[in-house]
Design a protein around this motif. Sequence first.
Motif, PDB file in Angstrom:
ATOM      1  N   ARG A 199      -9.609  16.207  -1.441  1.00  0.00           N
ATOM      2  CA  ARG A 199      -8.834  16.109  -3.058  1.00  0.00           C
ATOM      3  C   ARG A 199      -7.145  16.067  -3.481  1.00  0.00           C
ATOM      4  O   ARG A 199      -7.477  16.345  -4.173  1.00  0.00           O
ATOM      5  N   THR A 200      -7.354  15.632  -2.332  1.00  0.00           N
ATOM      6  CA  THR A 200      -5.084  14.639  -1.848  1.00  0.00           C
ATOM      7  C   THR A 200      -5.582  13.641  -2.436  1.00  0.00           C
ATOM      8  O   THR A 200      -6.186  13.127  -2.160  1.00  0.00           O
ATOM      9  N   SER A 201      -3.627  13.736  -2.548  1.00  0.00           N
ATOM     10  CA  SER A 201      -3.484  11.842  -2.376  1.00  0.00           C
ATOM     11  C   SER A 201      -4.261  10.509  -1.044  1.00  0.00           C
ATOM     12  O   SER A 201      -4.350   9.984  -1.524  1.00  0.00           O
ATOM     13  N   VAL A 202      -4.536  11.303  -0.024  1.00  0.00           N
ATOM     14  CA  VAL A 202      -5.293  10.874   1.241  1.00  0.00           C
ATOM     15  C   VAL A 202      -6.644  10.693   1.040  1.00  0.00           C
ATOM     16  O   VAL A 202      -7.409   9.885   1.968  1.00  0.00           O
ATOM     17  N   GLY A 203      -7.335  11.680   0.021  1.00  0.00           N
ATOM     18  CA  GLY A 203      -8.163  11.743   0.572  1.00  0.00           C
ATOM     19  C   GLY A 203      -9.090  10.412   0.060  1.00  0.00           C
ATOM     20  O   GLY A 203     -10.121   9.629   0.747  1.00  0.00           O
ATOM     21  N   PRO A 204      -8.643   9.001  -0.840  1.00  0.00           N
ATOM     22  CA  PRO A 204      -9.665   7.574  -1.412  1.00  0.00           C
ATOM     23  C   PRO A 204      -9.214   6.932   0.744  1.00  0.00           C
ATOM     24  O   PRO A 204     -10.352   5.904   1.010  1.00  0.00           O
TER      25      PRO A 204
ATOM     26  N   LYS B  70      -2.003  16.022   5.670  1.00  0.00           N
ATOM     27  CA  LYS B  70      -2.232  15.049   5.988  1.00  0.00           C
ATOM     28  C   LYS B  70      -2.126  14.176   7.276  1.00  0.00           C
ATOM     29  O   LYS B  70      -1.763  13.275   8.009  1.00  0.00           O
TER      30      LYS B  70
ATOM     31  N   HIS C 205       0.608   6.090   6.688  1.00  0.00           N
ATOM     32  CA  HIS C 205       0.523   7.323   6.198  1.00  0.00           C
ATOM     33  C   HIS C 205       1.701   8.778   7.157  1.00  0.00           C
ATOM     34  O   HIS C 205       0.816   9.265   6.793  1.00  0.00           O
TER      35      HIS C 205
END
Length: 217
Positions: A76-81, A131, A188
């Motif tokens: 559910r964080t920004s790196v999820g996708p 992350k 990332h």
Amino acid sequence: MSCAGAAAAPSLWRLRLVARRPLSACGGRVAARAHSSGMTLDNVNRAALDRIIRVDHAGEYGANRIYAGQMAVLGRTSVGPVIQKMWDQEKDHLKKFNELMVAFRVRPTVLMPFWNVVGFALGAGTALLGKEGAMACTVAVEESIAHHYNNQIRTLMEEDPEKYQELLQVIKKFRDEELEHHDLGLEHDAESAPAYVVLKSVIQAGCSAAIYLSERL
Ligand SMILES: [Fe+2]
Ligand SMILES: [Fe+2]
């Protein structure tokens, strides 16, 4: 050629068909397969093929479990996708090796339950570092897998590049996608993970051990 003999010669390009149909099936399509110049059950180096398919299946399974662990923590964080996209490709890799195992009657490693737990724990554990930790894990694992695939490409090229052409195409495609995952990890901020160099070395030592064991057990 007898029905049994024809059924025992599935070429790689018909893997999807073979996976869905009983190996004892016989008919026009089976006769066509007998004329293929690709890999068949009869003309391959069984020991090498068993080793390659078993270890690659285990590796792709382990990669799926790692990304499942990462998604459980960071989904559910920004790196999820980003993680989800890599995981989706790993699902395709695993599907292909599942098909190859059925078509060429290769058994999975006995260590599958172990890789199930270890893979998830590695993914979730490194994701708990943030992350950057997850991406450091991705860089370490994908670098090891790409190196491993390159070794297999060399082996198959030395063995018979014509016969193994289709398997070579599969492994080269997957190798390229593992390298894309590796590069995504670096983009990332993998190198900003705590103790990045040590973490990477420890994970890659684990990958080497996993490859060694999965080829043999
Ligand atoms: Fe993969
Ligand atoms: Fe990958």
